[in-house]
Design a protein around this motif. Sequence first.
Motif, PDB file in Angstrom:
ATOM      1  N   GLN A   6     -45.059  42.690 -41.205  1.00  0.00           N
ATOM      2  CA  GLN A   6     -45.288  43.828 -40.341  1.00  0.00           C
ATOM      3  C   GLN A   6     -44.169  44.832 -40.570  1.00  0.00           C
ATOM      4  N   THR A  30     -55.757  43.895 -53.281  1.00  0.00           N
ATOM      5  CA  THR A  30     -55.265  42.735 -52.546  1.00  0.00           C
ATOM      6  C   THR A  30     -53.868  42.397 -52.987  1.00  0.00           C
ATOM      7  N   ALA A  31     -53.122  41.781 -52.056  1.00  0.00           N
ATOM      8  CA  ALA A  31     -51.755  41.399 -52.392  1.00  0.00           C
ATOM      9  C   ALA A  31     -51.744  40.350 -53.501  1.00  0.00           C
ATOM     10  N   TYR A 424     -45.075  44.534 -53.204  1.00  0.00           N
ATOM     11  CA  TYR A 424     -46.350  44.766 -52.547  1.00  0.00           C
ATOM     12  C   TYR A 424     -46.347  44.053 -51.201  1.00  0.00           C
ATOM     13  N   ASN A 425     -46.868  44.708 -50.185  1.00  0.00           N
ATOM     14  CA  ASN A 425     -46.971  44.038 -48.893  1.00  0.00           C
ATOM     15  C   ASN A 425     -48.301  43.290 -48.809  1.00  0.00           C
ATOM     16  N   SER A 427     -51.007  44.026 -47.535  1.00  0.00           N
ATOM     17  CA  SER A 427     -52.182  44.875 -47.732  1.00  0.00           C
ATOM     18  C   SER A 427     -52.295  45.394 -49.151  1.00  0.00           C
ATOM     19  N   LYS A 429     -50.082  47.322 -50.641  1.00  0.00           N
ATOM     20  CA  LYS A 429     -49.436  48.622 -50.790  1.00  0.00           C
ATOM     21  C   LYS A 429     -48.013  48.452 -51.316  1.00  0.00           C
TER      22      LYS A 429
END
Length: 460
Positions: A6, A30-31, A424-425, A427, A429
């Motif tokens: 988060q 996707t992660a 990358y998180n 999500s 991103k």
Amino acid sequence: MTGAEQPSRRSVLAAAVATAVAGAATAPATAAAATPATPAAATPTRHAPARPVDNHAWTTYTDWRGGAFHGTRAVAGPRPAVEIATPAGTTDYTDPHTGTTATWEYGTWTSPVHRLTVPATEVIASWNAHTPAGTWLQTELRGTYSDGTDTPWYVMGRWAAGEQDIRRTSVDDQTDGRSTIWTDTFSVDDPASGLRLTSYRLRLTLYRRPGTRLTPSVRRAGAMGSDVPDRFTVPASTPAHPARELAVPRYSQEIHAGQYPEYDNGGEAWCSPTSSQMIVEYWGGRLTPGQLSWVDPSYADPQVCHAARYTYDHQYAGCGNWPFNVAYAATFEGLQGVVTRLGSLTDLETLIAAGIPAITSQSFLKSELTGAGYGTSGHLMTVIGFTAGGDVIANDPASPSDEAVRRVYLRREFENIWLRTKRYNASGKVVSGTGGVCYLYFPERPTPQQCRALAAVGVR
């Protein structure tokens, strides 16, 4: 901060920097698909690469004498410092967190220009000071860009050890359209443009109640400038020192969940002050019963609650302001501290071999750090040693009990989540990594071995 993946306030603010660095890169869907695998054939390196970091500090009487005084003076002796002499004047300050306006006498000290050996995209200031009741200080930075123009004077922090005079605070909404202050970090807005900071000055403004002889005393002031290469992964390393584990106290932040929610919602977010308190006590720092008397006596480890309260940044609304943690640690007799970046696990091994633990900042998915059991957008832990195989021994405050705090993390996984600048998180991103940020607390009078180790990692 720990738990499910988060965003923290720091990571949200830094996302703008990560986006600028990433340019027009499109995040995968996707992660799992996004996360690049560690190259199986990564070539181990025993020696750290050239360090893209410049960590400079003013600490000696000669250092202080080299600056410009306006109502301040340099003090010689065993603990050289800068303090108020005859005040330069008075000024009113309205505390944005209490609404209280008070008049203060003040004096300033401005450093000489420090030319960065590494033209920087980021700069983080830190300071060590004594601020008795009735005093406080402000640290500012002004830099020169690679095109010869100057930044404004940016406020890097308003700080006091206590709470009776002001609320310690960072200052938001500072930008000139080319660089921005993100809580405690100066950052060039568009690193891809090639714009860098090539030099800087610091300005300390010391405040005291009018008509008194009180004064803050600043023993150390400096900044870390860096231009860490943009990277999702870093080269693998091999152990460079024998196994060693330091006897650092173990404290869990999780046992404080729900306690004192006015300080960043309680212990769940207290990784930074919990780590700081571990190392303060490793070096012999202790809080008195009087200092801890405000803590509910039913709470275990009240010193962790104290560390959270006295590192709390009222603007950031959290306990994770890096320079504020360093300044807190330096309030303990005989300790000093800095915020810096290290370049490799070899640097950490060098420090551990000299008896110096380190607090490292990292973010990762649950799948990226075997044995952690969580993913996080930002978390601090204390590196206390290395196994014979070179794996990292950490006191991880994101543990259910003090007894469970000691963890062993795989070398390759740990060095990558700590040293990378992009990841990358959950999500998919692209978000920023810390690029090897850590803070170090060590004696004011280090041993020769400790001096050599600190010099080897770029700290004096």
